[in-house]
Each structure stands twice: as C-alpha cells, then as structure tokens.
Design a protein around this motif. Structure first.
Motif, mmCIF file in Angstrom:
data_model
loop_
_atom_site.group_PDB
_atom_site.id
_atom_site.type_symbol
_atom_site.label_atom_id
_atom_site.label_comp_id
_atom_site.label_asym_id
_atom_site.label_seq_id
_atom_site.Cartn_x
_atom_site.Cartn_y
_atom_site.Cartn_z
ATOM 1 N N ASP A 23 -19.915 -9.442 -7.279
ATOM 2 C CA ASP A 23 -19.385 -9.571 -8.631
ATOM 3 C C ASP A 23 -18.865 -8.188 -9.022
ATOM 4 N N PRO A 24 -17.530 -8.049 -9.212
ATOM 5 C CA PRO A 24 -16.977 -6.728 -9.519
ATOM 6 C C PRO A 24 -17.610 -6.067 -10.738
ATOM 7 N N ASP A 25 -18.030 -6.854 -11.731
ATOM 8 C CA ASP A 25 -18.644 -6.264 -12.919
ATOM 9 C C ASP A 25 -19.958 -5.569 -12.591
ATOM 10 N N SER A 26 -20.699 -6.079 -11.592
ATOM 11 C CA SER A 26 -21.969 -5.459 -11.223
ATOM 12 C C SER A 26 -21.755 -4.156 -10.451
ATOM 13 N N LEU A 27 -20.522 -3.911 -10.008
ATOM 14 C CA LEU A 27 -20.231 -2.710 -9.218
ATOM 15 C C LEU A 27 -19.531 -1.624 -10.032
ATOM 16 N N ARG A 28 -19.411 -1.809 -11.335
ATOM 17 C CA ARG A 28 -18.743 -0.820 -12.175
ATOM 18 C C ARG A 28 -19.370 0.560 -11.977
ATOM 19 N N ARG A 29 -18.516 1.538 -11.837
ATOM 20 C CA ARG A 29 -18.897 2.948 -11.747
ATOM 21 C C ARG A 29 -19.810 3.256 -10.571
ATOM 22 N N THR A 30 -19.627 2.543 -9.465
ATOM 23 C CA THR A 30 -20.440 2.816 -8.278
ATOM 24 C C THR A 30 -19.679 3.647 -7.253
ATOM 25 N N TRP A 31 -18.375 3.832 -7.436
ATOM 26 C CA TRP A 31 -17.573 4.635 -6.517
ATOM 27 C C TRP A 31 -17.362 6.024 -7.097
ATOM 28 N N SER A 32 -17.261 7.004 -6.206
ATOM 29 C CA SER A 32 -16.908 8.358 -6.633
ATOM 30 C C SER A 32 -15.388 8.527 -6.472
ATOM 31 N N TRP A 33 -14.839 9.519 -7.128
ATOM 32 C CA TRP A 33 -13.400 9.768 -7.037
ATOM 33 C C TRP A 33 -13.077 10.285 -5.641
ATOM 34 N N PRO A 34 -11.976 9.833 -5.023
ATOM 35 C CA PRO A 34 -11.668 10.225 -3.645
ATOM 36 C C PRO A 34 -11.034 11.602 -3.501
ATOM 37 N N VAL A 35 -10.587 12.201 -4.579
ATOM 38 C CA VAL A 35 -10.056 13.567 -4.539
ATOM 39 C C VAL A 35 -10.698 14.365 -5.658
ATOM 40 N N SER A 36 -10.745 15.673 -5.462
ATOM 41 C CA SER A 36 -11.402 16.555 -6.412
ATOM 42 C C SER A 36 -10.484 17.729 -6.736
ATOM 43 N N PRO A 37 -10.407 18.164 -7.982
ATOM 44 C CA PRO A 37 -11.120 17.650 -9.144
ATOM 45 C C PRO A 37 -10.610 16.262 -9.516
ATOM 46 N N ARG A 38 -11.324 15.637 -10.466
ATOM 47 C CA ARG A 38 -10.956 14.278 -10.881
ATOM 48 C C ARG A 38 -9.469 14.233 -11.229
ATOM 49 N N PRO A 39 -8.711 13.351 -10.545
ATOM 50 C CA PRO A 39 -7.257 13.342 -10.729
ATOM 51 C C PRO A 39 -6.808 12.467 -11.896
ATOM 52 N N ALA A 40 -5.568 12.690 -12.306
ATOM 53 C CA ALA A 40 -4.936 11.798 -13.282
ATOM 54 C C ALA A 40 -4.554 10.510 -12.563
ATOM 55 N N VAL A 41 -4.618 9.399 -13.272
ATOM 56 C CA VAL A 41 -4.150 8.122 -12.738
ATOM 57 C C VAL A 41 -2.674 8.025 -13.086
ATOM 58 N N LEU A 42 -1.819 8.032 -12.057
ATOM 59 C CA LEU A 42 -0.370 8.024 -12.257
ATOM 60 C C LEU A 42 0.186 6.618 -12.440
ATOM 61 N N ALA A 43 -0.425 5.641 -11.794
ATOM 62 C CA ALA A 43 0.031 4.251 -11.909
ATOM 63 C C ALA A 43 -1.178 3.338 -11.832
ATOM 64 N N ALA A 44 -1.242 2.396 -12.754
ATOM 65 C CA ALA A 44 -2.365 1.476 -12.848
ATOM 66 C C ALA A 44 -2.199 0.289 -11.899
ATOM 67 N N PHE A 45 -3.273 -0.437 -11.729
ATOM 68 C CA PHE A 45 -3.299 -1.672 -10.951
ATOM 69 C C PHE A 45 -2.519 -2.754 -11.704
ATOM 70 N N VAL A 46 -1.701 -3.502 -10.979
ATOM 71 C CA VAL A 46 -0.998 -4.654 -11.544
ATOM 72 C C VAL A 46 -1.244 -5.817 -10.584
ATOM 73 N N ALA A 47 -2.012 -6.803 -11.039
ATOM 74 C CA ALA A 47 -2.356 -7.940 -10.174
ATOM 75 C C ALA A 47 -1.104 -8.720 -9.811
ATOM 76 N N PRO A 48 -0.942 -9.042 -8.538
ATOM 77 C CA PRO A 48 0.199 -9.879 -8.146
ATOM 78 C C PRO A 48 -0.012 -11.299 -8.655
ATOM 79 N N ARG A 49 1.075 -11.985 -8.964
ATOM 80 C CA ARG A 49 0.985 -13.361 -9.459
ATOM 81 C C ARG A 49 0.794 -14.360 -8.325
ATOM 82 N N SER A 50 1.002 -13.918 -7.091
ATOM 83 C CA SER A 50 0.762 -14.770 -5.932
ATOM 84 C C SER A 50 0.380 -13.866 -4.766
ATOM 85 N N THR A 51 -0.055 -14.468 -3.671
ATOM 86 C CA THR A 51 -0.527 -13.692 -2.524
ATOM 87 C C THR A 51 0.480 -12.645 -2.068
#
Length: 192
Positions: free
Chosen positions: A50-78
């Motif tokens: 359940d993705p909600d149970s995994l909130r904040r369990t990952w660390s940032w992959p680059v350091s220092p904490r980077p800016a998010v340049l582009a957000a996730f956009v769910a595809p409407r189909s596969t």
C-alpha cells in the motif's frame, strides 16, 4: 455495443492494468461488457504494498536535497503519455545513492540512457536515469549506498536525475515516498 468474445479478454486485461495506474478510474462507461454471472465486481485490489504505508520511507538519491524540476504525471493508459517519475536537479558526474536497501535488478542502457533499477523488500522498484552504474545486477545495496553517477543525456533539457517508482508494471509517484520535513501551513496575510 458489446465487444466480440475474442476481444473481451484483452479489454478486461487492459481494464485491470489501467486500474493499476494512479489517477485512472475506469467507470461504467469503460468499453467492457457487463460481468457474467458469478464474476467479481467492484474495485480490483492490486497485489503489492500500500503506497500510503510507505510514505517517507525512501531517502533522497542525490545530496544535498535537490529541487524537483518536473512532477509525476500518471499516464492515462499503459502506453499513454505521462511522466512516469520525477526529475531532480543534478549535475553531470554527481553521485547517485540508493533510496532504500534492496537488490539491484538492472544495470544497463535503455533507449540510449544509462539506467539502474533496484527491487526493495517492500515490493517497490526504484529506477534511476541517466546513470552510469557503479553496481552489478544481483548486488545487495543499502539505503544511501553509491549506485552510480549522473551521466549522459537526459530528457530535462539539462542535467537532471529521473527517479521512478514501480509496483509490478504500474508506476507510482515517488515524491510521497521520499523523506523530508513536515509540511507546515502558514496563515495567509490579511489585508496586505
């Protein structure tokens, strides 16, 4: 109009796959015929974490904490348009660390870009690109361990690190999985 019997299994499969994609809800207008007697109806529970149970369990992959340049956009189909991850500000040659412990499931080149994928105990898989891998397929890695460096062209128009999150073949928004400080809501200035 009801689909032919030969097409019905494909439409059902597409409906199930589509239900794995966050933000995609297939309602009564979906192109599938009514369920047959004894068929299960209602929402389909996707096997996996359940993705909600995994909130904040990952660390940032680059350091220092980077800016998010582009957000996730769910595809409407596969295979539809979308942005199946987030783009993080990064420089060529910058070190990339594993977001969580796991087993390296892929190191190689896909579509001309270096990629690394790690399968985590939670059942999620993290993907990183463009990355020159510093690990081998099958290697166990710990959270924060060096897995490679940002290298090669990216789709950002400049240097960035694309981070993806998958459960099975469905992409999730990795942003809620990444740690960070608490969200603090500030009052709006009145009369300013």
């Amino acid at each position: 109009m009801s689909p032919t019997p030969a097409i019905r299994p494909l439409l059902v499969a597409l409906t199930l796959v589509g239900s794995l994609v966050p933000g995609v809800v297939l309602g009564p207008d979906a192109p599938v015929s009514p369920p047959e007697a004894g068929a299960v109806t209602g929402p389909v529970r996707v096997p996996g974490p359940d993705p909600d149970s995994l909130r904040r369990t990952w660390s940032w992959p680059v350091s220092p904490r980077p800016a998010v340049l582009a957000a996730f956009v769910a595809p409407r189909s596969t295979y539809g348009a979308g942005h199946r991850g987030i783009d993080l500000a990064a420089k060529q040659g910058q070190q990339v660390q594993a977001v969580d412990e796991g087993v390296v499931s892929h190191v190689g080149v896909i579509a001309g870009r270096g990629t690394v994928s790690i399968t985590h105990a939670s059942g999620l898989r993290s993907t990183y690109e463009p990355v020159r891998g510093a690990v081998s397929t099958g290697a166990r890695v710990s959270a924060g361990q060096l897995i490679g460096t940002v290298a090669g062209r990216s789709h950002c128009g400049g240097a960035c690190l694309h981070l993806g999150a998958l459960v099975g073949s469905a992409y999730l928004d990795p942003r809620p999985l990444l740690g960070g400080g608490p969200v603090i809501l500030l009052p709006l200035a009145v009369g300013s």
